[in-house]
Design an enzyme around this catalytic site. Sequence first.
Site, PDB file in Angstrom:
ATOM      1  N   TYR A 142     -51.931  38.319  -6.633  1.00  0.00           N
ATOM      2  CA  TYR A 142     -53.162  37.578  -6.330  1.00  0.00           C
ATOM      3  C   TYR A 142     -53.980  38.380  -5.349  1.00  0.00           C
ATOM      4  O   TYR A 142     -53.458  38.866  -4.343  1.00  0.00           O
ATOM      5  CB  TYR A 142     -52.823  36.205  -5.744  1.00  0.00           C
ATOM      6  CG  TYR A 142     -54.025  35.342  -5.428  1.00  0.00           C
ATOM      7  CD1 TYR A 142     -54.412  35.125  -4.104  1.00  0.00           C
ATOM      8  CD2 TYR A 142     -54.771  34.745  -6.434  1.00  0.00           C
ATOM      9  CE1 TYR A 142     -55.516  34.335  -3.808  1.00  0.00           C
ATOM     10  CE2 TYR A 142     -55.882  33.958  -6.137  1.00  0.00           C
ATOM     11  CZ  TYR A 142     -56.241  33.752  -4.822  1.00  0.00           C
ATOM     12  OH  TYR A 142     -57.337  32.969  -4.532  1.00  0.00           O
ATOM     13  N   ASP A 150     -53.566  46.120  -1.368  1.00  0.00           N
ATOM     14  CA  ASP A 150     -54.093  44.845  -0.884  1.00  0.00           C
ATOM     15  C   ASP A 150     -53.120  44.337   0.175  1.00  0.00           C
ATOM     16  O   ASP A 150     -52.075  43.780  -0.148  1.00  0.00           O
ATOM     17  CB  ASP A 150     -54.230  43.840  -2.035  1.00  0.00           C
ATOM     18  CG  ASP A 150     -54.746  42.503  -1.525  1.00  0.00           C
ATOM     19  OD1 ASP A 150     -55.056  41.624  -2.363  1.00  0.00           O
ATOM     20  OD2 ASP A 150     -54.836  42.332  -0.291  1.00  0.00           O
ATOM     21  N   LYS A 203     -56.435  37.447   7.011  1.00  0.00           N
ATOM     22  CA  LYS A 203     -55.381  36.699   7.689  1.00  0.00           C
ATOM     23  C   LYS A 203     -55.157  37.135   9.144  1.00  0.00           C
ATOM     24  O   LYS A 203     -55.898  36.752  10.043  1.00  0.00           O
ATOM     25  CB  LYS A 203     -54.102  36.757   6.844  1.00  0.00           C
ATOM     26  CG  LYS A 203     -54.277  36.117   5.436  1.00  0.00           C
ATOM     27  CD  LYS A 203     -53.002  36.110   4.654  1.00  0.00           C
ATOM     28  CE  LYS A 203     -53.268  35.776   3.196  1.00  0.00           C
ATOM     29  NZ  LYS A 203     -53.383  34.323   2.909  1.00  0.00           N
TER      30      LYS A 203
HETATM   31  P1  KE4 Z   1     -58.569  34.842   1.088  1.00  0.00           P
HETATM   32  O1  KE4 Z   1     -59.865  34.968   0.301  1.00  0.00           O
HETATM   33  O2  KE4 Z   1     -57.819  33.565   0.742  1.00  0.00           O
HETATM   34  O3  KE4 Z   1     -58.751  35.030   2.590  1.00  0.00           O
HETATM   35  O4  KE4 Z   1     -57.630  36.057   0.641  1.00  0.00           O
HETATM   36  C1  KE4 Z   1     -57.346  36.247  -0.726  1.00  0.00           C
HETATM   37  C2  KE4 Z   1     -56.059  37.051  -0.848  1.00  0.00           C
HETATM   38  C3  KE4 Z   1     -56.153  38.385  -1.175  1.00  0.00           C
HETATM   39  N1  KE4 Z   1     -55.036  39.147  -1.283  1.00  0.00           N
HETATM   40  C4  KE4 Z   1     -53.807  38.623  -1.079  1.00  0.00           C
HETATM   41  C5  KE4 Z   1     -52.603  39.504  -1.215  1.00  0.00           C
HETATM   42  C6  KE4 Z   1     -53.666  37.258  -0.743  1.00  0.00           C
HETATM   43  O5  KE4 Z   1     -52.422  36.733  -0.563  1.00  0.00           O
HETATM   44  C7  KE4 Z   1     -54.812  36.450  -0.627  1.00  0.00           C
HETATM   45  C8  KE4 Z   1     -54.740  34.961  -0.318  1.00  0.00           C
HETATM   46  N2  KE4 Z   1     -53.433  34.418  -0.106  1.00  0.00           N
HETATM   47  C9  KE4 Z   1     -53.265  33.042  -0.478  1.00  0.00           C
HETATM   48  C10 KE4 Z   1     -51.821  32.645  -0.192  1.00  0.00           C
HETATM   49  N3  KE4 Z   1     -50.887  33.311  -1.019  1.00  0.00           N
HETATM   50  C11 KE4 Z   1     -54.243  32.163   0.225  1.00  0.00           C
HETATM   51  C12 KE4 Z   1     -53.877  30.696   0.259  1.00  0.00           C
HETATM   52  C13 KE4 Z   1     -54.877  29.877  -0.509  1.00  0.00           C
HETATM   53  O6  KE4 Z   1     -55.397  30.370  -1.530  1.00  0.00           O
HETATM   54  O7  KE4 Z   1     -55.110  28.725  -0.078  1.00  0.00           O
END
Ligand code: KE4
Length: 426
Positions: A142, A237, A265
């Site tokens: 993801y 990533d 994060k």
């Molecule tokens: P954000 O746009 O949510 O800040 O980041 C996206 C993202 C990008 N790359 C990786 C490896 C990530 O894990 C994420 C987002 N992580 C998820 C949890 N696995 C966010 C939680 C959610 O979507 O509510």
Amino acid sequence: MTRSEQLFERAVKVLPGGVNSPVRAFRAVGGKPRFIVKGLGSHILDEDGLEYIDYVGSWGPMVLGHSHPDILKAVYDRMVNGLSFGAPTALEVEMAEKIVSMVPNIEMVRMVNSGTEAVMSALRLARGATGRDKIIKFEGCYHGHSDAMLVGAGSGALTQGEPDSKGVTKGAARDTLMAQYNDLASVECLLDANPGEVAAVIVEPVAANMGVVPPKDGFLQGLRNLCDKYGALLIFDEVITGFRLAAGGAQEYFGVRADLVTFGKIIGGGMPVGAYAGSRSLMEQVAPCGSVYQAGTLSGNPVAMAAGLAQLQILTDHPEIYTVMETSAQYLTNHLRMSAEKHGVNMRVNQVGSLLCPYFTDTPVDCFTAAKTSDTEKYAKYFNQMLLRGVYLAPSQFEAMFVSSAHTQKDLQFTAQAAEESLAVL
Ligand code: KE4
């Protein structure tokens, strides 16, 4: 009705699914989400006064636990002078200098407001820099919710069984090629089939959105070699692994060099922040000095910078935190394995650094196909048993447990006991 239930009843009327991010809705585990009112250290408190040991940690940002006094002070001291100006501030320079000083192989950084934005921008830069259109990603990984990445996506998309989102046009998805995590042949096959067309390979150095799947020995270096051979850029990533696996993230932890790295994060300390980084020759192709456009009203927001910088400074000043967190995660992993064996529960636990994930399967989980063999119904039962006992886990099999430096030995023993009791009644 509990206060959380009352709030959820209102929430579903004005928020899709009652939440602002799908995984929070508890749909994969049943029941209704707990509305959180406070966090302190490794604990959170919900609206009904119930306290939990928190292993979500806002999905990674709270690596030092909630309400760390130094971070709160940094935010307070900054915000009393104004929240946002849309003009440069010293804190943005300090943040960029800090990231460059901590992370190997990067010379420049651009701040954005989320991991999604960081990835979206890094992909655009890779395409602009190489003049190529295609991107290789891995099924089950993801990278946020930009159109091109919502193809075979993990995390919440996988949780609700729709790794390919509606609304993503064929045109947007056409240039996204899908490989299999830990399978270098699947990557080389795509590179061979699309000669001179692949701008980048984007990978989670630890796949932490299909649970937690570590890279096999040689996998990441193998990607590095393939990218060099075929003229593609390698994008790590590190939205999850950055500053978590080590101060220098996965590049330091695994000793493999990426061309571009994305963050989120932890660098926000709990505030909305993302970033992408790379060599000067790459990053100076970004506007205003280059022709790859990217912009953002709140990019580099001073309050968010203050929170993130305070967190990064603590990590820099106390490198022992990484050993402590890894030891804590290993303790939980060992106790989960022992309890599962004692109660005859099919469970595999993967752990890397302060990340771990229990899968309800007897198949070793070293790829996405194996991760999907997990019994998600059993995970849901386990989740609810643990919640009842005051342990707050990810409400989805396909997420990580995040251990922080705030988790005490008492927390870990309590969690191990709760897991023992929960597995006994599955
Ligand atoms: P954000 O746009 O949510 O800040 O980041 C996206 C993202 C990008 N790359 C990786 C490896 C990530 O894990 C994420 C987002 N992580 C998820 C949890 N696995 C966010 C939680 C959610 O979507 O509510």
